[in-house]
Design a protein around this motif. Structure first.
Motif, PDB file in Angstrom:
ATOM      1  N   GLU A  89       0.809  -1.218   0.000  1.00  0.00           N
ATOM      2  CA  GLU A  89       0.000   0.000   0.000  1.00  0.00           C
ATOM      3  C   GLU A  89       0.847   1.275   0.000  1.00  0.00           C
ATOM      4  O   GLU A  89       0.304   2.378  -0.120  1.00  0.00           O
ATOM      5  N   SER A  90       2.168   1.124   0.167  1.00  0.00           N
ATOM      6  CA  SER A  90       3.057   2.288   0.147  1.00  0.00           C
ATOM      7  C   SER A  90       4.398   1.876  -0.430  1.00  0.00           C
ATOM      8  O   SER A  90       4.732   0.687  -0.498  1.00  0.00           O
ATOM      9  N   ASP A 113       3.770  -0.767  -9.694  1.00  0.00           N
ATOM     10  CA  ASP A 113       2.362  -0.366  -9.607  1.00  0.00           C
ATOM     11  C   ASP A 113       1.688  -0.345 -10.972  1.00  0.00           C
ATOM     12  O   ASP A 113       0.506  -0.691 -11.109  1.00  0.00           O
ATOM     13  N   LEU A 127      -2.326   1.372  -5.335  1.00  0.00           N
ATOM     14  CA  LEU A 127      -1.362   0.512  -4.662  1.00  0.00           C
ATOM     15  C   LEU A 127       0.041   0.779  -5.204  1.00  0.00           C
ATOM     16  O   LEU A 127       0.216   1.169  -6.366  1.00  0.00           O
ATOM     17  N   THR A 239      -2.479  -8.555   1.264  1.00  0.00           N
ATOM     18  CA  THR A 239      -1.665  -7.387   1.562  1.00  0.00           C
ATOM     19  C   THR A 239      -0.468  -7.781   2.418  1.00  0.00           C
ATOM     20  O   THR A 239      -0.464  -8.827   3.061  1.00  0.00           O
ATOM     21  N   LEU A 297      -9.586  -3.612  -1.278  1.00  0.00           N
ATOM     22  CA  LEU A 297      -8.604  -4.196  -2.189  1.00  0.00           C
ATOM     23  C   LEU A 297      -9.222  -4.488  -3.553  1.00  0.00           C
ATOM     24  O   LEU A 297      -8.585  -4.288  -4.598  1.00  0.00           O
TER      25      LEU A 297
END
Length: 376
Positions: A89-90, A113, A127, A239, A297
């Motif tokens: 997510e980062s 990504d 994402l 995740t 998601l």
């Protein structure tokens, strides 16, 4: 009298029985309930290498992954070698995912990504990337346990593997210090060795022999959607928080998004972890959290109905390693339990290694890290 008595007809016990029968041993499997009636029947069917830290468990997972593919080649298993996609997510989380994948040394592809939708067209935007593990797979766990027992009974000679359900083990038969069988509510059953494959209840079985295994139940819930007309999710997708939760020691509730489709068209949604004993009460807040994480998601799931939920209990060990091998405190007693949420994936390797041990062969992996004696 059997060469080996296996306590537990979940997937780990079934694999122990299958490989022992394949090694030429006479095997009796006992369970107080039906085949796959415990943790196995409440699992998703994970066959993962992606969530393992480098070390003994990853080595066990790689061996088991190969064995699952060999078993699936014989037919009769609902085995999907679809691969797993771990998403970040980062940017910082993506960096840590790539670092872990490099340390693991297993086959993987770093996914930027911009390429995520090539793997999963319905993933949410925003994402930071991910890592794809082609060796990750899924197997239908209840079918797998039943198939291992049936193949073991059919393939290795008449009487090589016998299954007795509805039989509760109440203690052990001994000759001196050595275990030579089990006491049950249907009478004594004698055997050359006994394998404790009782999963979450493995600690209770060990206590009957006077030894301690610190195995505790770790509850998890799964949501199941209505069958979808067309597949929306191609791989097992989760995740990065899932990897952290697997390795956590916390007894408190932890959740992370894990989403995958099944051949029947349903979508399975997890995963939660908490140590609350054997409490089976449905937790609506946990289910809401899982649903929210899954739709964040995969926004396409917002319009799909959930038709049921269920929970199971992972056999948690404090050091996150399963207990596999001869108990040095009790001759004749072996253990195959404490796999937590990885038991389905690690079952074939566990059974294969114990069959080698019982046959006097050199084991394919060093069993010292998994030794029951490490808790003495």
């Amino acid at each position: 009298m059997s060469d080996v008595i296996v306590i537990g007809a979940g997937v780990v016990g079934a694999a122990c029985a299958y490989y022992a029968a394949a090694a030429g041993l006479d095997v009796t499997v006992l369970d107080r309930g039906p085949v796959a009636g415990g943790t196995t029947g409440a699992g998703e069917g994970n066959v993962l290498v992606s969530d393992k830290e480098p070390g003994p468990e990853l080595d066990l997972a790689l061996l088991s992954n190969r064995l699952w593919r060999e078993l699936a080649g014989h037919g009769g298993f609902e085995f999907e070698p679809k691969g797993g996609l771990v998403v970040a997510e980062s940017g910082e989380v993506q960096r840590r995912l790539v670092e872990l994948a490099d340390k693991q040394g297993v086959e993987h592809t770093v996914v930027p990504d911009s390429a995520l939708h090539d793997y999963e067209p319905h993933l949410a935007d925003g994402l930071a990337g991910g890592v794809f593990y082609p060796q990750d797979a899924q197997v239908q766990p209840m079918l797998a346990a039943a198939r291992l027992i049936r193949q073991g009974a059919d393939s290795f000679g008449h009487g090589a593997l016998r299954l007795r359900t509805g039989v509760t083990v109440t203690g052990f038969v001994r000759s001196g210090e050595r275990v030579t069988g089990v006491r049950t509510d249907h009478g004594d059953i004698l055997g050359g060795s006994v394998i404790n494959a009782a999963g979450t209840w493995g600690g209770q079985i060990a206590a009957m022999a006077g030894v301690e295994l610190p195995i505790l139940p770790r509850r998890g819930f799964i949501l199941v959607t209505e069958p979808l007309r067309e597949p929306l999710i191609r791989h097992k997708v989760y995740t990065a928080a899932y990897v952290t939760n697997v390795a956590s020691d916390s007894a408190d509730l932890e959740t992370s998004a894990v989403v995958e489709g099944t051949p029947a068209g349903t979508v399975l949604i997890g995963a939660s972890r908490e140590r609350v004993g054997f409490d089976t009460t449905t937790s609506i807040p946990v289910l809401r959290t899982l649903a929210a994480q899954a739709t964040a998601l995969f926004p396409v799931l917002r319009d799909r109905r959930v038709i049921r939920s269920y929970c199971g209990f992972r056999p948690y060990c404090p050091d996150h390693l399963p207990v596999i091998g001869q108990d040095p405190r009790v001759p004749g007693l072996l253990h195959a339990c404490g796999h937590e949420g990885a038991g389905i994936g690690l079952a074939p390797a566990t059974g294969h290694l114990l069959a080698q041990l019982l046959s006097g062969e050199r084991t394919a992996l060093d069993l010292d890290p998994f030794s029951p004696g490490r808790f003495a």
